[in-house]
Scaffold this active site. Sequence first.
Site, PDB file in Angstrom:
ATOM      1  N   ILE A  11      33.291 -86.379  54.857  1.00  0.00           N
ATOM      2  CA  ILE A  11      34.223 -86.796  55.922  1.00  0.00           C
ATOM      3  C   ILE A  11      35.612 -87.085  55.376  1.00  0.00           C
ATOM      4  CG2 ILE A  11      33.724 -89.300  55.949  1.00  0.00           C
ATOM      5  CD1 ILE A  11      34.184 -86.943  58.975  1.00  0.00           C
ATOM      6  N   SER A  33      36.378 -92.364  43.490  1.00  0.00           N
ATOM      7  CA  SER A  33      35.155 -91.611  43.713  1.00  0.00           C
ATOM      8  C   SER A  33      34.582 -91.259  42.352  1.00  0.00           C
ATOM      9  CB  SER A  33      35.497 -90.327  44.489  1.00  0.00           C
ATOM     10  OG  SER A  33      34.479 -89.963  45.366  1.00  0.00           O
ATOM     11  N   ARG A  34      33.250 -91.237  42.274  1.00  0.00           N
ATOM     12  CA  ARG A  34      32.641 -90.944  40.968  1.00  0.00           C
ATOM     13  C   ARG A  34      32.751 -89.463  40.640  1.00  0.00           C
ATOM     14  NH1 ARG A  34      27.199 -93.441  42.909  1.00  0.00           N
ATOM     15  NH2 ARG A  34      27.804 -91.871  44.424  1.00  0.00           N
ATOM     16  N   LYS A  87      32.423 -95.330  60.347  1.00  0.00           N
ATOM     17  CA  LYS A  87      31.274 -95.784  61.125  1.00  0.00           C
ATOM     18  C   LYS A  87      29.981 -95.428  60.397  1.00  0.00           C
ATOM     19  CE  LYS A  87      29.097 -92.752  62.481  1.00  0.00           C
ATOM     20  NZ  LYS A  87      28.408 -91.438  62.186  1.00  0.00           N
ATOM     21  N   ASP A 165      22.728 -91.966  62.974  1.00  0.00           N
ATOM     22  CA  ASP A 165      24.044 -91.698  62.380  1.00  0.00           C
ATOM     23  C   ASP A 165      24.923 -90.960  63.390  1.00  0.00           C
ATOM     24  OD1 ASP A 165      25.867 -91.490  59.823  1.00  0.00           O
ATOM     25  OD2 ASP A 165      25.783 -89.497  60.717  1.00  0.00           O
TER      26      ASP A 165
HETATM   27  P1  NAP Z   1      28.845 -88.124  51.820  1.00  0.00           P
HETATM   28  O1  NAP Z   1      29.710 -86.916  51.695  1.00  0.00           O
HETATM   29  O2  NAP Z   1      27.403 -87.980  51.497  1.00  0.00           O
HETATM   30  O3  NAP Z   1      29.374 -89.342  50.946  1.00  0.00           O
HETATM   31  C1  NAP Z   1      30.731 -89.680  50.791  1.00  0.00           C
HETATM   32  C2  NAP Z   1      30.992 -90.086  49.356  1.00  0.00           C
HETATM   33  O4  NAP Z   1      30.552 -91.409  49.124  1.00  0.00           O
HETATM   34  C3  NAP Z   1      30.225 -89.272  48.331  1.00  0.00           C
HETATM   35  O5  NAP Z   1      30.889 -88.065  48.083  1.00  0.00           O
HETATM   36  C4  NAP Z   1      30.166 -90.176  47.126  1.00  0.00           C
HETATM   37  O6  NAP Z   1      31.298 -89.932  46.307  1.00  0.00           O
HETATM   38  C5  NAP Z   1      30.246 -91.571  47.739  1.00  0.00           C
HETATM   39  N1  NAP Z   1      28.955 -92.249  47.610  1.00  0.00           N
HETATM   40  C6  NAP Z   1      27.763 -91.833  48.087  1.00  0.00           C
HETATM   41  N2  NAP Z   1      26.801 -92.721  47.789  1.00  0.00           N
HETATM   42  C7  NAP Z   1      27.416 -93.710  47.093  1.00  0.00           C
HETATM   43  C8  NAP Z   1      26.946 -94.904  46.496  1.00  0.00           C
HETATM   44  N3  NAP Z   1      25.658 -95.257  46.555  1.00  0.00           N
HETATM   45  N4  NAP Z   1      27.842 -95.690  45.867  1.00  0.00           N
HETATM   46  C9  NAP Z   1      29.139 -95.348  45.797  1.00  0.00           C
HETATM   47  N5  NAP Z   1      29.621 -94.205  46.353  1.00  0.00           N
HETATM   48  C10 NAP Z   1      28.773 -93.412  46.988  1.00  0.00           C
HETATM   49  O7  NAP Z   1      28.941 -88.748  53.271  1.00  0.00           O
HETATM   50  P2  NAP Z   1      29.908 -88.396  54.493  1.00  0.00           P
HETATM   51  O8  NAP Z   1      29.287 -87.341  55.331  1.00  0.00           O
HETATM   52  O9  NAP Z   1      31.306 -88.196  54.044  1.00  0.00           O
HETATM   53  O10 NAP Z   1      29.750 -89.750  55.333  1.00  0.00           O
HETATM   54  C11 NAP Z   1      30.328 -90.960  54.901  1.00  0.00           C
HETATM   55  C12 NAP Z   1      30.462 -91.878  56.103  1.00  0.00           C
HETATM   56  O11 NAP Z   1      31.252 -91.214  57.087  1.00  0.00           O
HETATM   57  C13 NAP Z   1      29.115 -92.191  56.775  1.00  0.00           C
HETATM   58  O12 NAP Z   1      29.080 -93.534  57.185  1.00  0.00           O
HETATM   59  C14 NAP Z   1      29.084 -91.260  57.972  1.00  0.00           C
HETATM   60  O13 NAP Z   1      28.338 -91.802  59.048  1.00  0.00           O
HETATM   61  C15 NAP Z   1      30.566 -91.170  58.319  1.00  0.00           C
HETATM   62  N6  NAP Z   1      30.899 -89.930  59.027  1.00  0.00           N
HETATM   63  C16 NAP Z   1      30.450 -88.721  58.576  1.00  0.00           C
HETATM   64  C17 NAP Z   1      30.736 -87.567  59.319  1.00  0.00           C
HETATM   65  C18 NAP Z   1      30.279 -86.190  58.870  1.00  0.00           C
HETATM   66  O14 NAP Z   1      30.495 -85.214  59.594  1.00  0.00           O
HETATM   67  N7  NAP Z   1      29.682 -86.042  57.705  1.00  0.00           N
HETATM   68  C19 NAP Z   1      31.481 -87.659  60.496  1.00  0.00           C
HETATM   69  C20 NAP Z   1      31.973 -88.883  60.882  1.00  0.00           C
HETATM   70  C21 NAP Z   1      31.666 -90.016  60.140  1.00  0.00           C
HETATM   71  P3  NAP Z   1      31.194 -89.967  44.712  1.00  0.00           P
HETATM   72  O15 NAP Z   1      29.824 -89.453  44.335  1.00  0.00           O
HETATM   73  O16 NAP Z   1      32.299 -89.073  44.274  1.00  0.00           O
HETATM   74  O17 NAP Z   1      31.392 -91.404  44.331  1.00  0.00           O
END
Ligand code: NAP
Length: 309
Positions: A11, A33-34, A87, A165
């Site tokens: 996101i 970010s890691r 969110k 989610d």
């Molecule tokens: P994601 O790509 O799986 O995770 C985002 C980043 O968070 C990862 O690239 C990772 O970066 C970091 N991360 C993951 N687990 C972690 C941990 N345990 N500790 C520290 N850093 C961690 O997820 P996403 O889809 O972007 O979603 C993130 C949030 O946005 C969620 O709450 C989701 O509900 C919301 N969201 C998502 C979407 C969608 O379409 N995907 C839409 C609207 C809102 P590093 O490994 O580089 O640290």
Amino acid sequence: MEVALVGIGKIAIDQHVPAIAASPDWTLAATVSRHGSVGGVDAYRDFDTMLARRPDIRVVSLCLPPVPRYAYAAAALKAGRHVMLEKPPGATLAECHALEGLARGTRLSLYATWHSREAARVGAAKAWLAGKGIKRLTVTWREDVRRWHPGQDWVWEPGGLGVFDPGINALSIVTEILSDAIHLTGADLSFPENRQTPIAADLAFFHPGGAEVTARFDWRQEGDQTWTIEAVTDRGSLMLLDGGARLIIDGAEARGAEDNPLSGEYPRLYAKMARLVENGGIDMDLRPMVHVADAFTLGRRVTVAPFHW
Ligand code: NAP
């Protein structure tokens, strides 16, 4: 204003980075970010290091999954930074209340964003419903988890919410457009036998005016995807389609200027955050999350086929 973006994943790249780049209010000054980074932007792997080295950055926007988010948000507030939360705003209600307490105590801004509330026709739907007697409200949110969350195992872990989610996006719209407070009265939650969170959910709510309010969320939908809210009232009916992007009133497309001159959900969220910081405001509406927590409290567990990516 300078902002640091934390958790450079799906996101952040899809929405936050372009929204910040297009905004007159914001400059992306650092990432934390890691693994991820953004070309040309000061990048950190460790949050405390960024907080220590960049005291000029007053605002932190957290794009992590919900479970790790609290520790980052609390550290940011304790370090005197304003915080914007993806969110859902946290993994539990109690930690969201704790964050709000911290923000109030330190006079910092805290924003629990709900991006679906910024969809183009949500404001128009709310205005049309105002003053009408609602008889029935039906939410249908059916999408393909493999398409929207490829390989994201955290959605199946405790705190990852599973189908809630996306479902919480529907609940964020419902709580925005309904003037009456509703509360959950029952839920059936379908858990794949090899996972910790539900892949589908059926919800029923009490409405003080006696309306029948239900929601069905399902993550097993292949082909056409459905994000619809339908309301039948004493003076006509409304359908919000495509997650709030389109509005149908009494069977006809209700076109009109977007509710807000800024185009797009995330540009609107960042504009709101800028105003909150300017005015010293806090926006922590936790109602969508209350309904999800209640579904986990009250829901009947149904075991369904195992899920594999
Ligand atoms: P994601 O790509 O799986 O995770 C985002 C980043 O968070 C990862 O690239 C990772 O970066 C970091 N991360 C993951 N687990 C972690 C941990 N345990 N500790 C520290 N850093 C961690 O997820 P996403 O889809 O972007 O979603 C993130 C949030 O946005 C969620 O709450 C989701 O509900 C919301 N969201 C998502 C979407 C969608 O379409 N995907 C839409 C609207 C809102 P590093 O490994 O580089 O640290």
